[in-house]
Each structure stands twice: as structure tokens, then as C-alpha cells.
Design an enzyme around this catalytic site. Structure first.
Site, PDB file in Angstrom:
ATOM      1  N   GLU A   1      28.188  34.830  55.349  1.00  0.00           N
ATOM      2  CA  GLU A   1      28.838  34.048  54.569  1.00  0.00           C
ATOM      3  C   GLU A   1      28.075  33.024  53.849  1.00  0.00           C
ATOM      4  O   GLU A   1      27.027  32.321  53.837  1.00  0.00           O
ATOM      5  CB  GLU A   1      29.828  33.037  55.384  1.00  0.00           C
ATOM      6  CG  GLU A   1      30.649  32.056  54.626  1.00  0.00           C
ATOM      7  CD  GLU A   1      31.575  31.228  55.413  1.00  0.00           C
ATOM      8  OE1 GLU A   1      32.548  30.761  55.147  1.00  0.00           O
ATOM      9  OE2 GLU A   1      31.224  30.664  56.533  1.00  0.00           O
TER      10      GLU A   1
ATOM     11  N   LYS B   1      38.669  33.829  51.052  1.00  0.00           N
ATOM     12  CA  LYS B   1      38.894  33.167  52.244  1.00  0.00           C
ATOM     13  C   LYS B   1      40.008  32.423  52.499  1.00  0.00           C
ATOM     14  O   LYS B   1      40.502  31.586  51.550  1.00  0.00           O
ATOM     15  CB  LYS B   1      37.642  32.363  52.595  1.00  0.00           C
ATOM     16  CG  LYS B   1      37.694  31.857  54.120  1.00  0.00           C
ATOM     17  CD  LYS B   1      36.460  31.179  54.463  1.00  0.00           C
ATOM     18  CE  LYS B   1      36.545  30.589  55.600  1.00  0.00           C
ATOM     19  NZ  LYS B   1      34.988  29.672  55.981  1.00  0.00           N
TER      20      LYS B   1
ATOM     21  N   CYS C   1      34.193  33.894  58.663  1.00  0.00           N
ATOM     22  CA  CYS C   1      34.110  32.676  59.619  1.00  0.00           C
ATOM     23  C   CYS C   1      35.269  32.166  60.095  1.00  0.00           C
ATOM     24  O   CYS C   1      35.849  32.494  61.172  1.00  0.00           O
ATOM     25  CB  CYS C   1      33.101  31.899  58.640  1.00  0.00           C
ATOM     26  SG  CYS C   1      32.448  30.445  59.744  1.00  0.00           S
TER      27      CYS C   1
END
Length: 258
Positions: free
Chosen positions: A40, A111, A146
């Protein structure tokens, strides 16, 4: 299939352009793999919020160009980790990019769960709204990033969208390494998927990174795990393990709530 997770060290002393060139060379070195996964926000750093606004890119920016060329040269499917994307209309996103072996950008995932508790990413980036599942020759690849690991409902939605493998790039800090391991294994067992969790190494913005990228099979077995240094973690997988596991232990058939 052969998967390579490139656990990139992110250091404040390295310029983003130098890191792009270095990572592109590492991707090219994975020729012969089927899938390569990066972490990421590796171009700028997952905790380097002060760099995000100036270093944000559009989907045809320098990182995308470098990764498209590297994927084509290596002949691999490349999950290029994520970038700070600047939408032409203004918002910033934490955006993952997936390239085919021909170098085409085939999927984008913005995300959904932003970390920071009203600071950092949560304060400066806009949440994504759409799931992403990518058809590949070795199975349907679901995308998460994440902090998403902490939200099982996202992974149930990816399962329902057909995911068989889950790619999770991360910038996960060392102080929560135990959670990283726990969630990667839990999501593999819950969804009966292969999890490819690729973290960063090094220290940036004063935050030591956990490393320990890992590949987990649908039974929760860790097939390969890195240490804390920059490394290429490579593992040979039989993608049919997903369908076999779901047939041998058909727990998903007993779901009552959807």
C-alpha cells in the site's frame, strides 16, 4: 500459479521517483511469476500524510506508467499496490491498480475503510464506494487494502462477488503485527480463499513497518511469510485448493444471514 509478494522498504530518504524506478526493476525481475503484488502507498508512504497532496497522481500518472511497463516487460499480472490518487474533480483516494501481462490497467479499487480516526488518511482521503473482483487465468482476485482487514463484511461481499483469492496490500505498523497475522489468517478461513497479504518494510514518517508479508491458504495455513526486511516472497500455489476446500468442508453453504 506462482505468486511473488514484493515487500518494499519505504524510507524517507529515498525520492519517490527513485523508488518507482527501483520497484519497476524488482517487478521485471519477477518474470516467470503469474502474479506480483506490491504494498500500500509505497511511492509516498502509508504514514507520510504530509507528502500526499503534492505527490498525488491521476490514473495515468508516473507510477501507473512505470508499473504498466514493468508488468508488460515481465509478462505478469501485477497488483501494483496503491497510490494517492487525485481525482480530476479534486478528491484524493487511496487507490489500488491492477495491470494485465499486456500492461493494460484492468481494475481499480479505491480503499473503502480509511485509517486514522478523523486524522491522516481518514481526514484527507475520500472513501471508495465500489468492490473490485478481477477475473484472471488463475481465479477471481478480490481487492482490499490494509485497514479493510478489520471489517469482515467487506470480505463477505467480495466472497459473494466471486472472489477466490484476496490481494491485500498494506502499510501495517510493527506495533500491531499480531493483528496483521490474525486478520490475514481469519479472512482466509472465513471466506475459504487464498490471502496474499503484502506489507511494507522499513520506517517512514517515524513509523516502523511490520513487514511479515504472507500467503495463507483457505485452511489458515501460512504457506510463506517474510521477515522484516525488504524481500521478494515467492510461493507456488495450486488455485484449485479453493474449490477443493469449499467442497471438502462446505461451511459456506450453512450461511443464514446475507
Amino acid at each position: 500459479m506462482r505468486a511473488s509478494l514484493l515487500q518494499i522498504a519505504v524510507d524517507d530518504a529515498e525520492l519517490p521517483q527513485d523508488r518507482r524506478e527501483r520497484v519497476a526493476a524488482l517487478v521485471r525481475a519477477q518474470a516467470g511469476a503469474d502474479l506480483v503484488v506490491l504494498p500500500e502507498l509505497w511511492p509516498l508512504g502509508a504514514f507520510s500524510a504530509r507528502l500526499w497532496a503534492e505527490g498525488a497522481e491521476q490514473l495515468d500518472g508516473p507510477t501507473a506508467d512505470a508499473m504498466a511497463a514493468a508488468a508488460k516487460d515481465a509478462g505478469v499480472w501485477l497488483h501494483a499496490g496503491s497510490i494517492v490518487e487525485r481525482d480530476p474533480d479534486g478528491p484524493m483516494y487511496n487507490t489500488s491498480l491492477v495491470f494485465s501481462p499486456s500492461g493494460d490497467l484492468v481494475s481499480v479499487y479505491r480503499k473503502i475503510h480509511r485509517f486514522g480516526f478523523d486524522q491522516g488518511e481518514a481526514a484527507t482521503m475520500t472513501a471508495g464506494q465500489e468492490l473490485a473482483v478481477v477475473p484472471t487465468p488463475f481465479g477471481r482476485l478480490g481487492l482490499a487494502t490494509c485497514y479493510d482487514l478489520r471489517f469482515p463484511e467487506l470480505f463477505r461481499a467480495l466472497l459473494d462477488a466471486g472472489a477466490e483469492l484476496l490481494a491485500v496490500p498494506a502499510g501495517w505498523p510493527a506495533r500491531r503485527l499480531a493483528h496483521w497475522r490474525l486478520f490475514a489468517q481469519a479472512r482466509a478461513v472465513e471466506e475459504q480463499c487464498v490471502v496474499l497479504a503484502c506489507n511494507t518494510a522499513g520506517t517512514h514518517a517515524g513509523v516502523p513497518q511490520a513487514g511479515h508479508s504472507m500467503v495463507v491458504d483457505p485452511w489458515g495455513e501460512v504457506l510463506a511469510e517474510a521477515g522484516t526486511e525488504e524481500t521478494a516472497l515467492t510461493v507456488d500455489l495450486d488455485p484449485s485448493v479453493v474449490s477443493r476446500t469449499r467442497e471438502e468442508f462446505p461451511v459456506l453453504k450453512d450461511r443464514m444471514l446475507r
